[in-house]
Design a protein around this motif. Structure first.
Motif, PDB file in Angstrom:
ATOM      1  N   GLU A 225     -23.548  -8.254 -41.752  1.00  0.00           N
ATOM      2  CA  GLU A 225     -22.841  -8.813 -40.603  1.00  0.00           C
ATOM      3  C   GLU A 225     -21.735  -9.769 -41.047  1.00  0.00           C
ATOM      4  O   GLU A 225     -20.639  -9.769 -40.474  1.00  0.00           O
ATOM      5  N   LYS A 226     -22.009 -10.586 -42.065  1.00  0.00           N
ATOM      6  CA  LYS A 226     -20.992 -11.513 -42.567  1.00  0.00           C
ATOM      7  C   LYS A 226     -19.828 -10.740 -43.177  1.00  0.00           C
ATOM      8  O   LYS A 226     -18.668 -11.104 -42.978  1.00  0.00           O
ATOM      9  N   LEU A 227     -20.131  -9.689 -43.927  1.00  0.00           N
ATOM     10  CA  LEU A 227     -19.068  -8.882 -44.529  1.00  0.00           C
ATOM     11  C   LEU A 227     -18.199  -8.217 -43.467  1.00  0.00           C
ATOM     12  O   LEU A 227     -16.977  -8.126 -43.623  1.00  0.00           O
ATOM     13  N   ASP A 228     -18.825  -7.748 -42.405  1.00  0.00           N
ATOM     14  CA  ASP A 228     -18.083  -7.107 -41.313  1.00  0.00           C
ATOM     15  C   ASP A 228     -17.115  -8.071 -40.639  1.00  0.00           C
ATOM     16  O   ASP A 228     -16.105  -7.641 -40.072  1.00  0.00           O
ATOM     17  N   SER A 229     -17.371  -9.353 -40.716  1.00  0.00           N
ATOM     18  CA  SER A 229     -16.516 -10.332 -40.045  1.00  0.00           C
ATOM     19  C   SER A 229     -15.311 -10.746 -40.900  1.00  0.00           C
ATOM     20  O   SER A 229     -14.417 -11.427 -40.401  1.00  0.00           O
ATOM     21  N   LEU A 230     -15.268 -10.336 -42.183  1.00  0.00           N
ATOM     22  CA  LEU A 230     -14.178 -10.731 -43.073  1.00  0.00           C
ATOM     23  C   LEU A 230     -12.981  -9.801 -42.922  1.00  0.00           C
ATOM     24  O   LEU A 230     -13.137  -8.599 -42.675  1.00  0.00           O
TER      25      LEU A 230
END
Length: 120
Positions: A12-17
């Protein structure tokens, strides 16, 4: 938090970058991997050196020229084989009979000598 939850959170964090942040992250990860490999390699070398010392040797003595495995010799003066021919005018010049003929062989042959005359 179990491993599966951590993976989900990381995803989820990677998707937000954005793309620049992802590229920066990739550089950071690549550096971390290289650093890890360097540390592990050094640990392995240290362990091998310690094992050699315990048996009364230095690691370099056991490995010869410091390189393990097969390959072409790069030691200065290495001829690539047993010496078959020697320059009578300069005994430091030798030839194994393999590969391209050295200039001194060609000059000797041009002057009337034979390979038998130059045999070691």
């Amino acid at each position: 938090m179990d491993a599966e939850d951590q993976k989900t959170e990381l995803s989820e964090k990677l998707d937000s970058l954005d793309i620049d942040e992802l590229k920066d992250l990739r550089k950071t990860v690549d550096r971390a991997i290289a650093s890890y490999e360097t540390r592990k390699r050094q640990e392995a070398i240290s362990a091998a050196e310690q094992a050699a010392r315990e048996h009364g040797f230095k690691l370099v003595d056991l490995l010869g020229n410091g390189k393990a495995g097969r390959g072409r010799k790069t030691d200065a003066g290495s001829t690539g084989g047993a010496v078959k021919y020697v320059n009578p005018d300069n005994p430091e010049q030798t030839w194994s009979g393999r590969g391209r003929r050295p200039q001194w062989i060609n000059e000797a042959l041009d002057s009337g000598r034979t390979l038998e005359d130059l045999a070691a």
